[in-house]
Structures are given as C-alpha cells and as structure tokens.
Motif scaffolding. Structure first.
Motif, PDB file in Angstrom:
ATOM      1  N   GLY A  16       0.813  -1.224   0.000  1.00 24.72           N
ATOM      2  CA  GLY A  16       0.000   0.000   0.000  1.00 24.72           C
ATOM      3  C   GLY A  16       0.842   1.267   0.000  1.00 24.72           C
ATOM      4  O   GLY A  16       0.299   2.378  -0.017  1.00 24.72           O
ATOM      5  N   SER A  17       2.194   1.117   0.008  1.00 26.23           N
ATOM      6  CA  SER A  17       3.050   2.327  -0.051  1.00 26.23           C
ATOM      7  C   SER A  17       2.898   2.983  -1.419  1.00 26.23           C
ATOM      8  O   SER A  17       2.569   2.327  -2.411  1.00 26.23           O
ATOM      9  CB  SER A  17       4.528   1.953   0.098  1.00 26.23           C
ATOM     10  N   ALA A  18       3.220   4.278  -1.451  1.00 27.60           N
ATOM     11  CA  ALA A  18       3.104   5.021  -2.708  1.00 27.60           C
ATOM     12  C   ALA A  18       4.200   4.595  -3.680  1.00 27.60           C
ATOM     13  O   ALA A  18       5.344   4.369  -3.289  1.00 27.60           O
ATOM     14  CB  ALA A  18       3.224   6.507  -2.421  1.00 27.60           C
ATOM     15  N   GLY A  19       3.835   4.453  -4.924  1.00 22.65           N
ATOM     16  CA  GLY A  19       4.806   4.122  -5.971  1.00 22.65           C
ATOM     17  C   GLY A  19       4.514   4.925  -7.225  1.00 22.65           C
ATOM     18  O   GLY A  19       3.483   5.611  -7.310  1.00 22.65           O
ATOM     19  N   LEU A  20       5.424   4.859  -8.177  1.00 25.86           N
ATOM     20  CA  LEU A  20       5.215   5.533  -9.467  1.00 25.86           C
ATOM     21  C   LEU A  20       5.201   4.476 -10.556  1.00 25.86           C
ATOM     22  O   LEU A  20       6.120   3.652 -10.622  1.00 25.86           O
ATOM     23  CB  LEU A  20       6.351   6.516  -9.733  1.00 25.86           C
ATOM     24  N   HIS A  21       4.149   4.503 -11.341  1.00 23.08           N
ATOM     25  CA  HIS A  21       4.047   3.551 -12.448  1.00 23.08           C
ATOM     26  C   HIS A  21       4.446   4.308 -13.702  1.00 23.08           C
ATOM     27  O   HIS A  21       3.872   5.353 -14.021  1.00 23.08           O
ATOM     28  CB  HIS A  21       2.603   3.068 -12.529  1.00 23.08           C
ATOM     29  N   ILE A  22       5.461   3.796 -14.405  1.00 24.95           N
ATOM     30  CA  ILE A  22       5.990   4.519 -15.563  1.00 24.95           C
ATOM     31  C   ILE A  22       5.995   3.601 -16.772  1.00 24.95           C
ATOM     32  O   ILE A  22       6.434   2.449 -16.671  1.00 24.95           O
ATOM     33  CB  ILE A  22       7.429   5.013 -15.291  1.00 24.95           C
ATOM     34  N   GLU A  23       5.530   4.117 -17.880  1.00 25.38           N
ATOM     35  CA  GLU A  23       5.638   3.369 -19.139  1.00 25.38           C
ATOM     36  C   GLU A  23       6.510   4.174 -20.076  1.00 25.38           C
ATOM     37  O   GLU A  23       6.267   5.366 -20.277  1.00 25.38           O
ATOM     38  CB  GLU A  23       4.265   3.219 -19.791  1.00 25.38           C
ATOM     39  N   ARG A  24       7.527   3.546 -20.607  1.00 23.93           N
ATOM     40  CA  ARG A  24       8.404   4.256 -21.550  1.00 23.93           C
ATOM     41  C   ARG A  24       8.433   3.530 -22.890  1.00 23.93           C
ATOM     42  O   ARG A  24       8.668   2.323 -22.933  1.00 23.93           O
ATOM     43  CB  ARG A  24       9.825   4.368 -21.004  1.00 23.93           C
ATOM     44  N   ARG A  25       8.178   4.271 -23.950  1.00 26.74           N
ATOM     45  CA  ARG A  25       8.387   3.737 -25.311  1.00 26.74           C
ATOM     46  C   ARG A  25       9.576   4.489 -25.870  1.00 26.74           C
ATOM     47  O   ARG A  25       9.545   5.711 -26.018  1.00 26.74           O
ATOM     48  CB  ARG A  25       7.167   3.968 -26.183  1.00 26.74           C
ATOM     49  N   GLY A  26      10.640   3.752 -26.175  1.00 26.01           N
ATOM     50  CA  GLY A  26      11.869   4.379 -26.687  1.00 26.01           C
ATOM     51  C   GLY A  26      11.949   4.193 -28.203  1.00 26.01           C
ATOM     52  O   GLY A  26      11.661   3.104 -28.718  1.00 26.01           O
ATOM     53  N   PHE A  27      12.327   5.262 -28.890  1.00 23.02           N
ATOM     54  CA  PHE A  27      12.352   5.251 -30.358  1.00 23.02           C
ATOM     55  C   PHE A  27      13.772   5.386 -30.903  1.00 23.02           C
ATOM     56  O   PHE A  27      14.611   6.082 -30.324  1.00 23.02           O
ATOM     57  CB  PHE A  27      11.552   6.438 -30.911  1.00 23.02           C
ATOM     58  N   LEU A  28      13.990   4.771 -32.054  1.00 18.52           N
ATOM     59  CA  LEU A  28      15.241   4.978 -32.787  1.00 18.52           C
ATOM     60  C   LEU A  28      15.091   6.202 -33.674  1.00 18.52           C
ATOM     61  O   LEU A  28      13.980   6.716 -33.860  1.00 18.52           O
ATOM     62  CB  LEU A  28      15.547   3.756 -33.656  1.00 18.52           C
ATOM     63  N   ASP A  29      16.192   6.605 -34.264  1.00 18.45           N
ATOM     64  CA  ASP A  29      16.209   7.754 -35.173  1.00 18.45           C
ATOM     65  C   ASP A  29      15.181   7.634 -36.300  1.00 18.45           C
ATOM     66  O   ASP A  29      14.559   8.609 -36.698  1.00 18.45           O
ATOM     67  CB  ASP A  29      17.611   7.824 -35.824  1.00 18.45           C
ATOM     68  N   ASP A  30      15.037   6.393 -36.813  1.00 24.70           N
ATOM     69  CA  ASP A  30      14.139   6.193 -37.957  1.00 24.70           C
ATOM     70  C   ASP A  30      12.680   6.004 -37.533  1.00 24.70           C
ATOM     71  O   ASP A  30      11.826   5.663 -38.349  1.00 24.70           O
ATOM     72  CB  ASP A  30      14.609   4.975 -38.787  1.00 24.70           C
ATOM     73  N   GLY A  31      12.367   6.204 -36.246  1.00 20.08           N
ATOM     74  CA  GLY A  31      10.983   6.156 -35.782  1.00 20.08           C
ATOM     75  C   GLY A  31      10.549   4.783 -35.275  1.00 20.08           C
ATOM     76  O   GLY A  31       9.467   4.655 -34.706  1.00 20.08           O
TER      77      GLY A  31
END
Ligand code: GLP
Length: 282
Positions: A243-258
């Motif tokens: 029940g402690s506070a947390g941060l939910h993070i979603e990361r989509r990482g892109f290459l130079d060409d998209g």
C-alpha cells in the motif's frame, strides 16, 4: 556517517562540549570536501587527455567525480560559493554556473539560506533520456539487477500495439528488480523486438548498454507516469509495506528512424524518486 557522528557528539555527557566537538568535526568535514574538490579540479586541469578549456565545465566534472567517489555523501552540504571560489582561484560567477548545471541535472539541491546539498532523493530530470544505470552511477551508487525472466516469445496484443509490431513477431522480454547496492528501487518489465536483441541474456545490468552494442539505443522516448499504491508482491520485492506510494511509468523508446525499440513498464518506489520537468511558456 554524518548523522551517526552528529548523534555521537551530541550524546557526550556534557552537551556544550559535545556541540563544540561536533562544530569542529563539521569544519573538518567541510575542509576535507573542499580539499577533495580542489584536488580533483586541479587534476582535471592538468589532464591533457580529457582537457576541458571552460573552467565551469571542469569544475562541474570535478564536483560530479567527488560525488561519484563518495568524498561528498548524499545530504552533505557543499562548501559555500565563496569558499570554493577562493580555494580554486575561480570567480564566483564560474562557481555559480558550475553548480547551477548540477542542480538542473538533479545531482545537487539548493535550499534558500541553507546552501547547496548533494541530493538525497534521486532527482530525475524528465527532459533527459538516461538509463537507470547512468542515473545511479552519476550519484556514486552501484546499480545492479536481479532477473526473474529473460526470454524470447511471440508478441502479445498489448506489446504489438506499444511496439508497432505485427502479430507473430518475436520479442525479447526482461523482468527484473533494480537495485542501488542492496536497496531495491524499482521493478521493470522491458520488451524489445527480437530483431534488435535476439538474446536477452546479453543484458547483464544495463539494457541501454546492450542496445548500444547493436547501435540501437533509443534517441527519443515517450513516457507516461502515474501514482499507484504498491501491491503486496511489489511491496515485498521493493522492501516497503504493502500500500506504499509508488510511481508507475511506461516508456516507449524510439530509434532515429521512428522504430520503437523499447517498451518498459516500471514500478518505482515513491519514497526515493523525484521526477522533475522544466516547463516553459511558448
Ligand atoms: C530506466 C527507464 C527504462 C529503461 C532503463 C534502462 O529505468 N525507466 O525504460 O529501460 O532505464 O536502464 P538500464 O540501461 O540501466 O537497464
């Protein structure tokens, strides 16, 4: 160590003596830090291989190095701007500029009237695409991972949406707890197209280092962040109470060409991280 020493001196039976000893110790610590910083700054000034002609950038690197070497610990105060400029023979403008950059990077924090401190919480600027490993090393901490899973399989419908992949394509999956020394900080589940990372066992501690080996480190990312309460299993893995506070993070990482090269879902401990974003008017 600072907190321990403070308690020790203040517990001396005669409080006046204890306080005086603590003040002397404090002065000694500031001198020690100042000397460590001055030595590192001079070393960098002599070093012809990494020669940095701009003094404020050299000083910035010197401060970063002494923090990494733990000559100055999180929570400790940096010598004052005036003391540093005298000790190093630099103008106060130069010292201020060096410090300002490190405050922006999240390595130092400033409290009005109290001075400049080495940040205790991990301050993560949202504008910089850095890895967990880089963020921790910059603070002199040793990052490591414990894996639950490193596997290759067919993309799920959710992963195919996030990575723009067709059904049936193979992906590499990593599921791990991320530590600083022995302290768990985050749980991360990363999915990478197998066309980029065919063998997830190539990742030892850093996913970005492995992607870099394939010239596929993301150059841009979209990140979505929300507050959550950590469930029982997550809390157990992160050594906090359910029940402690947390941060939910979603990361989509892109290459130079998209192309999308990474889809990572993370649960960070809310008691350790500050995510900071700089906002500007148009
Ligand atoms: C952060 C990000 C993840 C990214 C990771 C890479 O934790 N939230 O999206 O995958 O950094 O870090 P490393 O290279 O240390 O594995």
């Amino acid at each position: 160590m600072g907190a321990f020493v403070c308690k020790f001196f203040l517990s001396v039976p005669c409080p006046g003596v204890g306080r005086r000893l603590y003040q002397w110790f404090g002065i000694g610590m500031v001198r020690f830090m100042q000397n460590a910083l001055a030595d590192e700054y001079r070393r960098l000034s002599r070093d012809t291989t990494t020669h940095q002609p701009l003094a404020y950038l050299r000083l910035r690197r010197a401060i970063r190095n002494v923090i990494q070497h733990r000559d100055i610990e999180p929570g400790q105060t940096l010598p004052s701007e005036r003391d540093l400029s005298q000790a190093l023979g630099l103008s106060r403008v130069t010292v201020r500029k060096a410090i300002a950059g490190l405050v922006e990077e999240g390595l130092l924090t400033q409290r009005h009237g109290a001075g400049t401190f080495v940040a205790e919480r991990i301050i993560k600027p949202m504008s910089r695409l850095t890895s967990f490993t880089e963020d921790l090393r910059a603070r002199g901490l040793h990052p490591r991972s414990e894996f639950f899973e490193r596997s290759v399989g067919e993309v799920t419908p959710e992963e195919s949406m996030a990575l723009n992949l067709s059904p049936g394509v193979l992906v590499a999956r990593l599921h791990r707890v991320r530590y600083a020394e022995d302290e768990p900080l985050a749980i991360e589940r990363s999915v990478v197209p197998a066309s980029v990372l065919a063998d997830p066992h190539e990742v030892h501690d850093s996913l970005y280092e492995a992607l870099e080996q394939h010239d596929c480190r993301p150059v841009r990312a979209l990140q979505r962040l929300r507050a959550v309460l950590l469930g029982a299993r997550q809390a157990r893995l992160l050594h906090v109470t359910a029940g402690s506070a947390g941060l939910h993070i979603e990361r989509r990482g892109f290459l130079d060409d998209g192309r999308v090269v990474e889809f990572t879902t993370s649960w960070y401990r809310g008691d350790i991280y500050d995510f900071v974003a700089e906002l500007q008017t148009d």
